[in-house]
Design an enzyme around this catalytic site. Structure first.
Site, short mmCIF file in Angstrom:
data_model
loop_
_atom_site.label_atom_id
_atom_site.label_comp_id
_atom_site.label_asym_id
_atom_site.label_seq_id
_atom_site.Cartn_x
_atom_site.Cartn_y
_atom_site.Cartn_z
N ASP A 206 0.76 -1.32 0.15
CA ASP A 206 -0.15 -0.11 0.07
C ASP A 206 0.58 1.20 0.34
O ASP A 206 0.32 2.31 0.00
CB ASP A 206 -0.52 -0.39 1.29
CG ASP A 206 -1.85 0.91 1.44
OD1 ASP A 206 -2.38 1.13 0.05
OD2 ASP A 206 -2.41 1.51 1.63
N SER A 230 -6.65 5.57 -1.23
CA SER A 230 -7.05 4.18 -1.84
C SER A 230 -8.45 4.27 -1.61
O SER A 230 -8.91 4.81 -0.53
CB SER A 230 -5.63 3.25 -0.97
OG SER A 230 -5.06 3.52 -0.47
N GLN A 280 -4.62 -1.70 -7.15
CA GLN A 280 -5.16 -0.68 -6.36
C GLN A 280 -5.70 0.06 -7.23
O GLN A 280 -5.00 1.04 -8.19
CB GLN A 280 -4.43 -0.01 -5.37
CG GLN A 280 -5.14 0.53 -4.16
CD GLN A 280 -4.08 0.62 -3.13
OE1 GLN A 280 -3.56 1.61 -2.47
NE2 GLN A 280 -3.39 -0.67 -2.01
#
Length: 288
Positions: A206, A230, A280
């Site tokens: 991430d 995100s 993502q």
């Protein structure tokens, strides 16, 4: 005394089981600049909570999660696991991460017993420089008098080394959106716990999944007016992984539109074995 920045991450990933409910767990958060829960942390915790409702021989092979609200690092997180299915080979679990009774993350994951079958994979790109001799992000940011820089320089759990230039402090010269990054935890991780290893890969990725979008846009993490977050996360584990050994992220961004951008990554071991694929989507906006 040498401080291991990986140890606090392992500590907060050790969830507390609810004595009254076998499928409910409580987690704590690492302190972050700005006071928001790091997305990779809550992803990893949600996966671990789901995994603790299964036998150890069923490991996660895929995960899909939505970040719904920002989390507060000062408050505990409740992880409520729903047992969707237990078949002969596969199990499915849904985990809601809750603060104040409302979800900050909703995740569904699938687990599988080890089984024989087809076995092939893409090859790692050729002629990628190894991590030795490359500069770490924590080295680049060391000495910068800013709380975010101090955090990533001294408290980040992973050694992150970009092949070529990066977007930490200025736009990259290469605006293709292609990026290669070496990752390794800065401290040891228990080798026998593959569920933990896979959760830590979710935690680590991430940090860089949206960087190709900034690269292709000709921007950096400190571009004026940047607003980035995100939105969702998808991940597939193909083979066992060891996060305290070097892993290569081969990244790209196929599209950005409407204030959203998509980042993708393939993850290889040092000797070229494909261990995971990741996608993502994030909100990426600029004030100008």
């Amino acid at each position: 005394m040498t401080i291991d920045p990986t140890a606090p991450v392992l500590d907060i990933l050790d969830l507390e089981a609810d004595a009254g409910s076998p499928d409910t767990f409580t987690g704590r958060s690492l302190q972050q600049p700005g006071g928001r829960v790091f997305g990779g942390q809550v992803l990893a915790q949600a996966l671990l909570a789901a995994g603790r409702t299964l036998d150890a021989d069923r490991l996660p092979h895929s995960m899909h999660g939505y970040f719904l609200r920002p989390g507060d690092v000062r408050e505990p997180i409740c992880f409520a696991v729903e047992r969707l299915r237990d078949g002969r080979s596969f199990s499915a679990r849904r985990t809601h991460a809750l603060q104040g009774g409302v979800p900050i993350l909703s995740m569904i994951a699938s687990f599988q017993e080890e089984q024989p079958g087809l076995d092939y994979a893409d090859e790692m790109p050729a002629d990628v420089p190894g991590p030795e001799g490359l500069t770490s992000v924590h080295e680049r940011l060391d000495g910068i008098d800013h709380p975010v820089a101090r955090f990533w320089a001294h408290e980040a759990a992973f050694d992150v080394r970009h092949v070529g230039d990066n977007v930490n402090l200025r736009p990259a010269r290469d605006t293709s959106g292609q990026q290669k990054v070496w990752f390794r935890s800065r401290g040891p991780v228990p080798a026998g716990d593959q569920l933990l290893q896979r959760a830590l890969l979710a935690y680590a990725c991430d940090q860089v999944m949206l960087e190709p979008i900034l690269r292709r846009a000709g921007r950096s993490w400190i571009s004026p007016g940047l607003s980035i977050a995100s939105l969702d996360h998808a991940m597939w584990w193909h083979r066992d992984v060891q996060v305290d050994e070097w892993l290569l992220f081969v990244q790209s961004t196929p599209s950005a539109q409407g204030g959203r951008g998509l980042g993708a990554a393939r993850v290889f071991t040092r000797d070229g074995v494909l261990v995971a694929s990741i996608a993502q989507e994030g909100m990426v906006r600029f004030a100008d």
